[in-house]
Design a protein around this motif. Structure first.
Motif, short mmCIF file in Angstrom:
data_model
loop_
_atom_site.label_atom_id
_atom_site.label_comp_id
_atom_site.label_asym_id
_atom_site.label_seq_id
_atom_site.Cartn_x
_atom_site.Cartn_y
_atom_site.Cartn_z
N PRO A 193 43.79 -13.94 2.36
CA PRO A 193 44.26 -12.87 3.24
C PRO A 193 45.76 -13.01 3.50
O PRO A 193 46.25 -14.11 3.79
CB PRO A 193 43.45 -13.08 4.53
N ASP A 232 45.09 3.83 -2.70
CA ASP A 232 44.30 2.77 -3.30
C ASP A 232 44.72 2.59 -4.76
O ASP A 232 44.72 3.53 -5.54
CB ASP A 232 42.81 3.13 -3.23
N HIS A 273 45.58 -6.88 -3.61
CA HIS A 273 44.78 -5.74 -3.16
C HIS A 273 45.22 -5.38 -1.75
O HIS A 273 45.26 -6.24 -0.87
CB HIS A 273 43.29 -6.06 -3.18
N SER A 274 45.54 -4.12 -1.54
CA SER A 274 46.05 -3.68 -0.24
C SER A 274 44.93 -3.17 0.66
O SER A 274 43.96 -2.58 0.20
CB SER A 274 47.08 -2.57 -0.44
N SER A 275 45.09 -3.41 1.95
CA SER A 275 44.25 -2.75 2.95
C SER A 275 44.62 -1.27 2.98
O SER A 275 45.79 -0.91 2.81
CB SER A 275 44.48 -3.39 4.31
N LEU A 276 43.63 -0.40 3.18
CA LEU A 276 43.90 1.04 3.23
C LEU A 276 44.47 1.46 4.58
O LEU A 276 45.27 2.39 4.65
CB LEU A 276 42.62 1.82 2.94
N ASP A 277 44.09 0.77 5.66
CA ASP A 277 44.57 1.17 6.99
C ASP A 277 45.95 0.57 7.30
O ASP A 277 46.64 1.05 8.20
CB ASP A 277 43.57 0.77 8.07
N GLN A 282 49.30 -11.02 5.41
CA GLN A 282 49.77 -10.01 6.35
C GLN A 282 51.27 -10.14 6.50
O GLN A 282 51.90 -11.01 5.87
CB GLN A 282 49.07 -10.17 7.69
N GLY A 325 52.22 -4.72 6.44
CA GLY A 325 50.84 -4.42 6.07
C GLY A 325 49.99 -5.66 5.91
O GLY A 325 50.36 -6.77 6.32
N LYS A 326 48.83 -5.47 5.29
CA LYS A 326 47.92 -6.59 5.07
C LYS A 326 47.04 -6.30 3.87
O LYS A 326 46.94 -5.16 3.40
CB LYS A 326 47.06 -6.84 6.31
N GLY A 327 46.42 -7.33 3.36
CA GLY A 327 45.56 -7.19 2.19
C GLY A 327 45.09 -8.55 1.73
O GLY A 327 45.09 -9.52 2.50
N ASP A 328 44.69 -8.64 0.48
CA ASP A 328 44.26 -9.90 -0.11
C ASP A 328 45.12 -10.20 -1.33
O ASP A 328 45.39 -9.31 -2.14
CB ASP A 328 42.79 -9.84 -0.55
#
Length: 279
Positions: free
Chosen positions: A61, A30, A79-83, A63, A49-52
């Motif tokens: 959003p 994070d 901002h990155s997704s953690l998963d 990806q 990956g994915k994030g905002d």
């Protein structure tokens, strides 16, 4: 992890537009990316990956295989997704206007899935050329960027044209070398940075670097770097359970005690007091 590559000293590439930098980033944990803007157009390619992707106050959003175009002087961050951590490449380009409908919204989002193999090959080749700096690499990079822009034109209703200097924002002219220094600090503020190293990268004396940076951004390069460190520290103190020692190490401070003293001097409150005040 961040790797930043630049052509700011290149003199051989054609001059209709210029690749100022290429940033390869992988979110391994994070990480708080503060809102920032550039004096050039930027193209963000989501490799995995994915994030905002935030533009001003709008969250977009993103990806794998999405791309986002941001005009100059438009605040944005990632901002990155953690998963599914983001991996992306961003390119800073000067001397060109990238036009699209509803330009005032501050961004254009598209997808390159239909040309995935070609786009990824071009991007990986660009990064390799910038990393290895073989003979005439700058000309190769220019041509790769040109092909990338043509492909984006084919994939989306965007147009490109050479920038008109007369249409620049008042006071917006920025020395590209000084802009590069700011970009380098933005992407490497957790590492060891000093004036000698920054000045040598752009072939300026330390005095002229500090003078030009202050004229452009209102503060010295080192104070700007410290502000980025403490902004990140406050984010980590608010949002994580990391110890003061862990935070100090992640931000590149030599010891937890030095970090605490510096934080107290800069913020007027100790790291522990700041964390408690946010609960």
């Amino acid at each position: 992890m961040f790797q930043v590559f630049d052509l700011h000293n290149s003199s051989n590439a054609p001059s209709s537009f210029q690749l100022l930098y290429a940033c390869l980033a992988r979110f391994e944990h994070d990480w708080n990316s503060n809102r920032h803007s550039h004096e050039c157009a930027e193209i963000f390619f989501c490799i995995q990956g994915k994030g905002d992707f935030w533009v001003r106050n709008t969250a977009i959003p993103v990806q794998t295989n999405d791309f986002v175009i941001i005009p100059p002087f438009t605040e944005h961050t990632e901002h990155s997704s953690l998963d599914a951590p983001l991996e992306y490449i961003s390119l800073g380009i000067s001397g060109i206007d990238i036009l699209f409908d509803n330009l005032s919204c501050g961004y254009y989002q598209g997808n390159f899935s239909s040309s995935e193999m070609l786009i990824l090959t071009l991007l990986s080749t660009l990064i390799r050329e910038l990393e290895e700096k073989s003979k005439s690499y700058d000309i190769v990079c220019y041509n790769i960027l040109n092909i990338l822009l043509i492909q984006l034109n084919r994939l989306s209703p965007i147009q490109t044209k050479p920038s008109d200097p007369a249409s620049a924002l008042p006071g917006a002219a920025v020395d590209h070398n000084i802009f590069w220094v700011k970009q380098y600090i933005d992407d490497n503020f957790t590492k060891e940075i000093n004036l000698d190293m920054l000045a040598s990268k752009i072939n300026l004396s330390k005095f002229n670097l500090v003078r030009k940076f202050k004229h452009t951004y209102g503060t010295s390069p080192i104070n700007y770097m410290l502000k980025r460190k403490f902004d990140e520290a406050k984010f980590l103190l608010q949002t994580t359970e990391s110890s003061i020692k862990q935070i100090s190490e992640s931000l590149g401070f030599s010891s937890a005690s030095y970090f605490a003293q510096s934080f107290q001097k800069h913020e007027g409150i100790s790291p522990s007091e700041y964390r408690n005040s946010c609960k």
